[in-house]
Each structure stands twice: as C-alpha cells, then as structure tokens.
Enzyme design. Structure first.
Site, PDB file in Angstrom:
ATOM      1  N   HIS A 381       0.800  -1.236   0.000  1.00 21.62           N
ATOM      2  CA  HIS A 381       0.000   0.000   0.000  1.00 21.62           C
ATOM      3  C   HIS A 381       0.822   1.271   0.000  1.00 21.62           C
ATOM      4  CE1 HIS A 381      -4.037  -1.787   0.744  1.00 21.62           C
ATOM      5  NE2 HIS A 381      -3.320  -2.749   1.288  1.00 21.62           N
ATOM      6  N   LYS A 572      -8.193  14.018   5.196  1.00 23.30           N
ATOM      7  CA  LYS A 572      -7.358  12.809   5.147  1.00 23.30           C
ATOM      8  C   LYS A 572      -6.351  12.920   6.283  1.00 23.30           C
ATOM      9  CE  LYS A 572      -6.207  14.034   0.874  1.00 23.30           C
ATOM     10  NZ  LYS A 572      -6.108  12.985  -0.119  1.00 23.30           N
ATOM     11  N   ARG A 573      -5.627  11.820   6.561  1.00 19.33           N
ATOM     12  CA  ARG A 573      -4.587  11.919   7.581  1.00 19.33           C
ATOM     13  C   ARG A 573      -3.639  13.068   7.263  1.00 19.33           C
ATOM     14  NH1 ARG A 573      -4.595   7.878  11.757  1.00 19.33           N
ATOM     15  NH2 ARG A 573      -2.605   8.823  12.300  1.00 19.33           N
ATOM     16  N   LYS A 578       1.132  14.582   1.783  1.00 24.67           N
ATOM     17  CA  LYS A 578      -0.216  14.908   1.308  1.00 24.67           C
ATOM     18  C   LYS A 578      -0.387  16.416   1.121  1.00 24.67           C
ATOM     19  CE  LYS A 578      -2.235  10.872   3.662  1.00 24.67           C
ATOM     20  NZ  LYS A 578      -2.980  10.062   2.682  1.00 24.67           N
ATOM     21  N   THR A 680      -8.350   6.999  -1.722  1.00 28.39           N
ATOM     22  CA  THR A 680      -9.703   6.491  -1.945  1.00 28.39           C
ATOM     23  C   THR A 680     -10.723   7.592  -1.649  1.00 28.39           C
ATOM     24  OG1 THR A 680      -9.543   5.539   0.279  1.00 28.39           O
ATOM     25  CG2 THR A 680      -9.277   4.033  -1.578  1.00 28.39           C
ATOM     26  N   LYS A 684     -14.513   8.879  -3.450  1.00 29.39           N
ATOM     27  CA  LYS A 684     -15.779   9.194  -2.777  1.00 29.39           C
ATOM     28  C   LYS A 684     -16.271  10.570  -3.214  1.00 29.39           C
ATOM     29  CE  LYS A 684     -13.983   6.517   1.034  1.00 29.39           C
ATOM     30  NZ  LYS A 684     -13.146   6.612   2.253  1.00 29.39           N
TER      31      LYS A 684
HETATM   32  O1  CKZ Z   1      -3.460   2.744   1.780  1.00 33.32           O
HETATM   33  C1  CKZ Z   1      -4.571   3.187   1.005  1.00 33.32           C
HETATM   34  C2  CKZ Z   1      -4.096   4.017  -0.154  1.00 33.32           C
HETATM   35  C3  CKZ Z   1      -3.232   5.175   0.338  1.00 33.32           C
HETATM   36  C4  CKZ Z   1      -2.121   4.654   1.231  1.00 33.32           C
HETATM   37  C5  CKZ Z   1      -2.735   3.826   2.361  1.00 33.32           C
HETATM   38  C6  CKZ Z   1      -1.698   3.255   3.288  1.00 33.32           C
HETATM   39  O2  CKZ Z   1      -1.420   5.750   1.760  1.00 33.32           O
HETATM   40  O3  CKZ Z   1      -2.705   5.870  -0.775  1.00 33.32           O
HETATM   41  O4  CKZ Z   1      -5.216   4.529  -0.851  1.00 33.32           O
HETATM   42  C7  CKZ Z   1      -5.345   1.965   0.566  1.00 33.32           C
HETATM   43  O5  CKZ Z   1      -4.624   1.253  -0.393  1.00 33.32           O
HETATM   44  N1  CKZ Z   1      -1.800   3.160   4.612  1.00 33.32           N
HETATM   45  C8  CKZ Z   1      -0.648   2.600   5.072  1.00 33.32           C
HETATM   46  N2  CKZ Z   1       0.126   2.366   4.038  1.00 33.32           N
HETATM   47  N3  CKZ Z   1      -0.515   2.772   2.919  1.00 33.32           N
HETATM   48  C9  CKZ Z   1      -0.317   2.322   6.463  1.00 33.32           C
HETATM   49  C10 CKZ Z   1      -1.315   2.330   7.421  1.00 33.32           C
HETATM   50  C11 CKZ Z   1      -1.014   2.079   8.762  1.00 33.32           C
HETATM   51  C12 CKZ Z   1       0.299   1.839   9.129  1.00 33.32           C
HETATM   52  C13 CKZ Z   1       1.294   1.837   8.194  1.00 33.32           C
HETATM   53  C14 CKZ Z   1       1.021   2.083   6.848  1.00 33.32           C
HETATM   54  C15 CKZ Z   1       0.855   1.580  10.421  1.00 33.32           C
HETATM   55  C16 CKZ Z   1       2.216   1.423  10.290  1.00 33.32           C
HETATM   56  C17 CKZ Z   1       2.610   1.566   8.843  1.00 33.32           C
HETATM   57  C18 CKZ Z   1       0.202   1.503  11.636  1.00 33.32           C
HETATM   58  C19 CKZ Z   1       0.997   1.260  12.778  1.00 33.32           C
HETATM   59  C20 CKZ Z   1       2.372   1.106  12.675  1.00 33.32           C
HETATM   60  C21 CKZ Z   1       2.994   1.182  11.406  1.00 33.32           C
END
Ligand code: CKZ
Length: 835
Positions: A381, A572-573, A578, A680, A684
């Site tokens: 991701h 978004k986060r 971003k 995503t 929406k």
């Molecule tokens: O995944 C979405 C995409 C986004 C992408 C997001 C994502 O930024 O562009 O649309 C669905 O495919 N999230 C993370 N990586 N990509 C992610 C989420 C949580 C955590 C990490 C990566 C997390 C981590 C690393 C939580 C706790 C510790 C470490």
C-alpha cells in the site's frame, strides 16, 4: 467446557439442516420490526418509554435487525460448508467500519419498513442513528479499504472472511484546544456493541516467548517443539457483513486477547496472588489499543505481539475448521484456501503457517512451503520508506523464537535460489535478503511477504509501475509473474446510496437503480449533463448537501459558511507528503489578496480541512495548529467576511465523511507526485459530483483518464520530474522569484498568525524553505495557485460547473470495490460465487 477446547464441532454433530432451517423466517415488514424492537426494549433490556437514555432504543432496534441478519448469516455459513467451496481470508490489522446499522438496514432493503416501524413507536431514525459509535478500528485509507472490500465481497456472493483484532480502543478522538490536537481515548465499547456475537467456543491459544526444542521423530529426523511458552488466548467476536439485497451474510471475525486460566501459576503458588491476577493485563493488553500511526515505522514489541496474535489465531482457526472437516490431510488445502495480506502488517502469517503445518501437523518443509506459497498473496500500500516494516531479529528471537528459526530457514533457501540466478552478485544478494545485515540485524517484512506469496499487487496503476521499477525492482526481475495491479475502489452503497440519499433518488429516477450493484451504469447520466432541467435538479441536491455540511461545520467549528461559497475540501490523515500546507498557504494567499484589495471577479470560498495527526508526528501536529491559527485570523476579519472562510473540522471520521463528501464542490488531492499509492477519498468525492484539483499521483491519474482532462484540475510536477528535481533547486530562489509566494511566506514569518506564540511556525516554514523542501511545496505552489484560479472561474460558470459535476459522478463507474473485488477474484483468489 474450557475456553481453549480444541474442536468447535462435536464429533457427532446433528445434520445441519434438520431443525434450524425449519424455523419460519422472520417477517420483513414494519409490524415485525416494530414489534421486535419493542420486545427487546421492554422484555430483554428491561427499559421502557420513560428511559431517558437513547442508547437502549438504538440497541433494541439493532437486536430486531440483527435477528433478521442472523438467519441469513446461518444460511450463508451452511451454504459454504455444504459446497466445501474454496474460500479467501482477508488478514488485516485494521478495519475502519464506521457505523453498521444503516448499512445493515439498507442492505436488507428494509429502510422504509424501519422508518414506518419507528414512526409508530414515536422514534426518529435520524436520532437513533446518532447513538451508534463509529467502529474506528483503523487509521485511514488502508483500514477503510478493508471495510469496503468486505461489503463488495458479500454483495458479489464471494466466500471471503475477514480476520482482525477487536481493539477496545479504536483510533483516538481528536479534540482541538487552542488550535492544537489533543488525543482522547476512543472507548467505543463502553456500552457494549450490539452487533457483535462472541464465540468463546472457538477460542485459540497463542504462544509467546519460550524456546525451540528438537526431538527425534524416530525416522532419523528431528521435530521442532516450541516449549516453555507464555500463552495467551484469542477469543473471536463475529460481526455480520450483509451483502446488498442478496441474503448473503459474510463474517468479520475479530480476536480479543485474554489470559489463560493457568496464567502465571508460578507466581500464584509463590503467594503472589494479587500480582498474578494483575499480570493478566499483559495478555489483555494485546487487543487493548489500535496503534494510531499511518505510515512511519514502529518497532514496538506490543505491535509485533498484535501482529502475531492476529496471524496465529486466524490461521489456527482456518486449520481447525479444515481438520474438523478433512482430518489431517492437507493435499487439497491450497486448492481450497487463500489468504490476502493487507500490507506487511499480518505477514508473520507466512512463517506461522509453516510452523502450524510442520510442528503441529507433521508436514515436511517442502510440502509445507508448497502450501504456503500457493495460498498467500500480498498487497503493498505504500512506497514511503518510513512505512516499510522491519523487526530487529533480537526482538523477534525473544518474543517468537520458533518463528525466527523458520524465517532464517526460509531466507537460507531463498538466498540459494538468488545465488543460482545471479551467482556472485553480492550487492544484489544483500539487497534481496529477508534479513538486513548490520550491527542490529532486521527482518524485512516486505521481502518475507514477497518470497512467501504467489501474488504481489499494488493499489493503482502508477503505484504498481513504481513498485516494479523502484522499490521492488530486484524481486520483479526475479518473479515478474507474481506482480499485478489492483486499482482500489470504494463501495457505492455506503459512499453514494447511503450517504447521499437525495442524489441517489435523482439518479435512480433518471436511469434506474441498477448502478447500486453495477456502478458503470452511471455512465448513462452523461447524456443528461447538457439537460438544463436535470442540471438544475442536480445542483439543488448539491445545495441541500452543502447545507448539511455547513450545519456540521457550524456545530463543530462555530463558523457560519455561506451556501453560495465554493466548498473546497481536503480531509485525510495529516502527512507532509499529502501537502495540507499547500492548501493552507493558498488560503493565506487568498487572504493576502483580499487584504490588498485584489478582489476583481472574486469567488467566495470556504476551505474545509480535517484529519488526524499521528500523536508522535510533531510536524503534522504543527500543521494542524497552523491551519487553526490562520483560520482564527481569517474568520474574524470583517474585511474578509464571506469571501474566505477556513475551518479545521475536528475528529474526522467515516461518519463525518458521509456528510462531507456529498457537500463538497472541489476535492483536494494534492500529494507530491509518486507518494500517494492510490487514495480512496478522491473516489468518494468524485462519485458525489465533486471535481478534483490534483496532481498526477495514485488513482488521480485513472480518475482523470475516466472523466477527461477538461473535467479535472491538474497541476504540478509528475513523479518523474519530482524524482529528478528533488534536491536540485533552492526553495528560496522559488520564493524570491514569486511575489505572491514571497508575500505569503513573509506574512507567516512575520508572525501575523501567531502574535501570542512567537516562533511556533518556524519549523513549518523551515521545512519548505531552509531544509530543502522535501515534499516540493514551493516548487508546485505557482502551478497550484494558477489552477485554483481556473477552478474558481469554472465554478462561477454555473452551467459549466453543473456539467462537470454530473460528468464526474457519471465517470466514477470504475472506482467501485465491486470491480476491484472481481479483479482480485479473477486474477488472485479464483473463488466460485456461492448460490
Ligand atoms: O493505503 C490506502 C491508499 C493510500 C495509502 C494507504 C496506506 O497511503 O494511498 O489509498 C489503501 O490502499 N496506509 C498505510 N500504508 N498505505 C499504512 C497504514 C497504517 C500503518 C502503516 C502504513 C501503520 C504502520 C505503517 C500503523 C501502525 C504502525 C505502522
């Protein structure tokens, strides 16, 4: 029966159809639902019409609906069992489900009946709904994607089960105090969750610590035993996942951690009774709290415990059902099961499945490895290096010694393969190795996932291309056939039908309602984009939705927005890549224009920002403070008035997005090109008729392809340009060469927005000027501002805007998770839809 009994089904289970299916189906009408709601309120919950606490009324309604779900749930389970169908299991540390009740009622097609039933009971559906807490068991896009996937799988009759963790505390609640983010715990289970069904009879036992012992197996070989472990129990809680209008109900199984009964008996015997009982917390802590990080590496032992807990409990669950039905014959296992890994978070499942097959079921290495590599599939991701998970071998060796043994063996065998393919290429060997060497050696989880999987996919075309050409290039050269793309989507049931009832009604009265399960049907709306009557109705709906959004902003930010303003939204986060900063600096630029009287052809604008910052990400938290500080000055200036409003909407969540996206005119998707894997939220907004201003990044590229470049506001460098320009320009030259940007930077540096807290934005400005502008905010500023001028001009041309808005929704057909799930199924899972 003890909690960790070994089998779920007694040896002589009665034939499954016999008595259960003989029950008459529950009535699917207002009388039935109303009567049952009243029954649960009065007789089961023991409350009456005088109970002031609305939660019980909501709870009673849920029980009435749940009964109707439960009978379909049982039938779906029986169908899966009867057919012995191949099944897929989605393993994810996060599920951002939001509210379940509206979704369940709508998917049962019971909306009118429920409304009528509640009316008779003098209850309002809108009020009851507000009693439900969001299930916030995820951080952002990755967790929400998992939730949309489950909805689409159930709707497509696919036998897919989700596995996750039942966190007591979901993503923190965000409060804003003096402009700063304050985190508050989200105790979402405080009053219980009427949707969950505990199944303690399927409790599994999870090992930690201890050591590996080798014992001879009598045929000259050795068997490994993981001994002296400290065990924890995993208790499943099931949530129903109803399909839309098809009577299918799939399952999301979430694990809660609990101590074993003999927990710390040694201490207990030594007379330390209270200490022994208190140490139960060690076990329970595993499912206590969701880690609130989105990206960013995290080396905390508790996180690794959570990951192994999820992987081991889920795999044991699947194997237990297998053995109950097939005995210890695994020859058909890979034909009938597969596991989709939601990023590397559950990747410890690769060595865990090896362990379960070898140590607990007597398979040899080769046999076990064949099964693993024919059942595991991995989704990546993100390309951000800080999100690539690595675990120190010393930490893993202490917590999961047997698992680390297996990882070493996987790597040794893999490196022999690499040596055979590229003899003597030591640099490449080091790059590919699952173990990163060094003073503090690390297990690279992405490498483990790729080596152990038959499929590796990215989440948008560009993202997959960049994976193959960059981050995972060596692996792509080794196994090109493993790599594939699966562009993300969202479920139109939640993200159009439920969240935008007025637009749904307009669409369905125009082209019918087939789009609810076949989103490309929306393309039929294209012919109406030039129909003035249709456009008027379309824009009237948008105005109604802007009113709903304005009410949310008034309630949460105490700022009144003009409904005529251009609603410009980024939610978004919060992350530097971003580029929330670009949006805020643009607002400062508009403010500056107003203050210097440059207001010819002005378009009133309401900029709405929202999103959570990881609690340890100080730059992201400063950005929130910056947004609030600018907002404070802008919103109070009488000279500005309705020309510009800026708000930071606190505590962004799934439920809030359901009000935000229908009311948005302009969708901000402005990440540094090459950094947002997909996005995503962009989908929406598009589905609800917003127009995107965005870079050529993630799924934006595919959105633009679908809608046409005349209906998308494109700006900024491409991913290739970003890669070649980074570090090769001086941000100060850009600032000094652009008078608008120079004035903006001067205003901020001059302390205009922080009179009372001097210097607090030095780091924010420093990050884009003095320290190299890693995310290229200054480099894209001019293009962004110019494109915003075009967007505002388009908005002022009401007919043109209406047309663009209709065409955006009409072109969103590709971005349904129904399409995404069909692709996963056709190319990775290969499941038969269940009848
Ligand atoms: O995944 C979405 C995409 C986004 C992408 C997001 C994502 O930024 O562009 O649309 C669905 O495919 N999230 C993370 N990586 N990509 C992610 C989420 C949580 C955590 C990490 C990566 C997390 C981590 C690393 C939580 C706790 C510790 C470490």
């Amino acid at each position: 029966m003890t909690l960790d009994s070994r089998s779920d089904t007694p040896a002589s289970a009665p034939p499954i159809e016999a008595e259960h299916d003989a029950l008459p189906p529950l009535p699917m009408n207002a009388e039935g639902v109303g009567g049952d709601t009243l029954h649960y309120l009065l007789n089961y919950l023991g409350r009456d019409q005088y109970a002031g606490f609305g939660f019980y009324r909501y709870q009673a309604l849920v029980y009435a609906i749940r009964d109707r779900i439960t009978e379909r749930w049982r039938q779906t389970r029986h169908a899966h069992r009867r057919d012995g169908t191949r099944r897929a299991y989605y393993l994810s540390m996060e599920y951002l489900m939001g509210r379940a009740t509206h979704n369940a009622i709508a998917n049962l097609k019971l909306e009118d009946e429920v409304r009528a039933a509640l009316m008779k009971l003098n209850l309002r559906w809108e009020e009851l709904q507000e009693q439900e807490r969001d299930a916030g068991l995820g951080n952002g896009g990755l967790g929400r994607l998992a939730a949309c996937f489950l909805d689409s799988c159930a709707t497509l009759n696919l036998p897919v089960m989700g596995y996750g963790i039942r966190y007591e505390y979901g993503i923190f609640r965000q409060e804003i105090s003096n402009g700063y983010q304050i985190e508050a715990p989200d105790h979402w289970l405080a009053f219980g969750n009427p949707w969950e069904l505990p199944r303690p009879e399927s409790t599994r036992r999870i090992k930690f610590h201890g050591r590996t012992q080798f014992v001879s197996n009598g045929n000259g070989g050795q068997n490994a035993r993981w001994v002296d472990t400290r065990d924890v129990l995993a208790i499943p809680y099931d949530l129903p996942i109803p399909g839309y209008g098809n009577d299918v109900v799939n399952t999301l199984r979430l694990w809660k951690a609990a101590p074993t009964e003999e927990f710390d008996l040694a201490e207990f015997n030594a007379g330390e009774y209270a200490e022994a009982v208190a140490s139960k917390n060690d076990a329970e802590n595993i499912s206590l709290v969701l880690y609130p990080n989105d990206k960013s590496e995290n080396g905390k032992e508790l996180r690794l415990r959570q990951q192994y807990f999820l992987a081991s409990a889920s795999l044991q669950d699947v194997l237990r059902r297998w053995i109950d039905q097939n005995g210890r014959n695994f020859s058909d296992f890979a034909r009938r099961n597969c596991f989709q890994l939601n990023d590397t978070h559950p990747t410890i499942a690769v060595p865990e499945l090896m362990r379960l097959l070898m140590d607990e079921n007597g398979l040899g290495w080769d046999e076990a490895w064949t099964i693993v590599t024919q059942t595991m599939a991995y989704t990546n991701h993100t390309l951000l290096p800080e999100a690539l998970e690595r675990w120190p071998t010393h930490l893993m060796g202490n917590l999961l010694p047997r698992i680390l043994d297996i990882i070493y063996e996987i790597n040794a065998r893999f490196m022999r393969q690499v040596q055979y393919r590229w003899p003597g290429d030591h640099q490449r060997h080091a790059r590919l190795s699952i173990i990163e060497d060094g003073p503090d050696p690390q297990v690279r989880m992405a490498h483990l996932a790729i080596v152990g999987s038959y499929s590796v996919n990215g989440v948008a075309e560009l993202h997959t291309r960049l994976l193959k050409a960059g981050l995972l290039k060596d692996f792509f050269e080794l196994w090109p056939q493993k790599f594939n793309n699966k562009t993300n989507g969202v479920t139109q049931r939640r993200w159009l039908k439920h969240c935008n009832p007025k637009l749904s009604t307009l669409i369905s009265s125009t082209i019918g309602d087939h789009w609810v399960t076949h989103l490309p049907q929306l393309a039929q709306l294209k012919t109406y984009a030039d129909d003035p009557g249709f456009r008027d109705r379309w824009m009237a709906v948008k105005r109604h939705n802007k009113e709903r959004l304005a009410e949310l902003v008034a309630a949460d930010c105490d700022v009144k927005l003009s409904l005529d303003a251009f609603f410009d939204v980024q939610v978004k986060r919060i992350h530097e890549y971003k580029r929330q900063l670009l949006v805020i600096l643009h607002a400062v630029h508009l403010y500056d224009r107003i203050k210097r009287g440059d207001v010819d052809n002005w378009v009133d604008r309401a900029v709405i920002l929202g999103g959570k910052a990881a609690p340890g990400y100080s730059m992201a938290k400063k950005v929130i403070k910056f947004a609030n500080a600018v907002a404070e000055v802008v919103n109070q200036d009488p000279e500005v008035g309705d020309r510009l409003k800026l708000v930071f909407l606190p505590d962004y969540s799934v439920s809030k997005m359901e009000t935000i996206c229908p009311g948005t005119d302009l969708s901000e998707q402005v990440s540094t090109a090459g950094k947002e894997a997909s996005g995503t939220g962009n989908m929406k907004f598009m589905m609800n008729g917003a127009i995107t201003i965005g870079t050529l990044d993630g799924a934006n590229i595919e959105i633009r392809e679908e809608v046409g470049d005349e209906n998308f506001f494109l700006f900024g460098m491409t991913a290739d340009e970003v890669a070649s320009r980074r570090g090769h320009y001086n941000p100060w030259d850009v600032v000094n060469g652009d008078p608008d940007l120079k004035r903006v930077i001067d205003l901020v540096q001059g302390g205009h927005f922080n009179h009372l807290e001097p210097g607090i934005f030095d780091e924010v400005i420093g990050s884009i000027t003095d320290w190299g502008d890693h995310w290229m905010v200054t480099a894209d500023f001019r293009a962004y501002v110019d494109t915003q001028v075009q967007a505002a001009a388009a908005f002022m041309d009401r007919d043109r805007w209406a047309r663009m808005s209709v065409l955006n929704a009409a072109s969103s057909g590709k971005f349904s998770t129904d399409r995404t799930m069909r692709e996963y199924n056709d190319e990775i899972w290969r499941l038969e839809p269940v009848k």
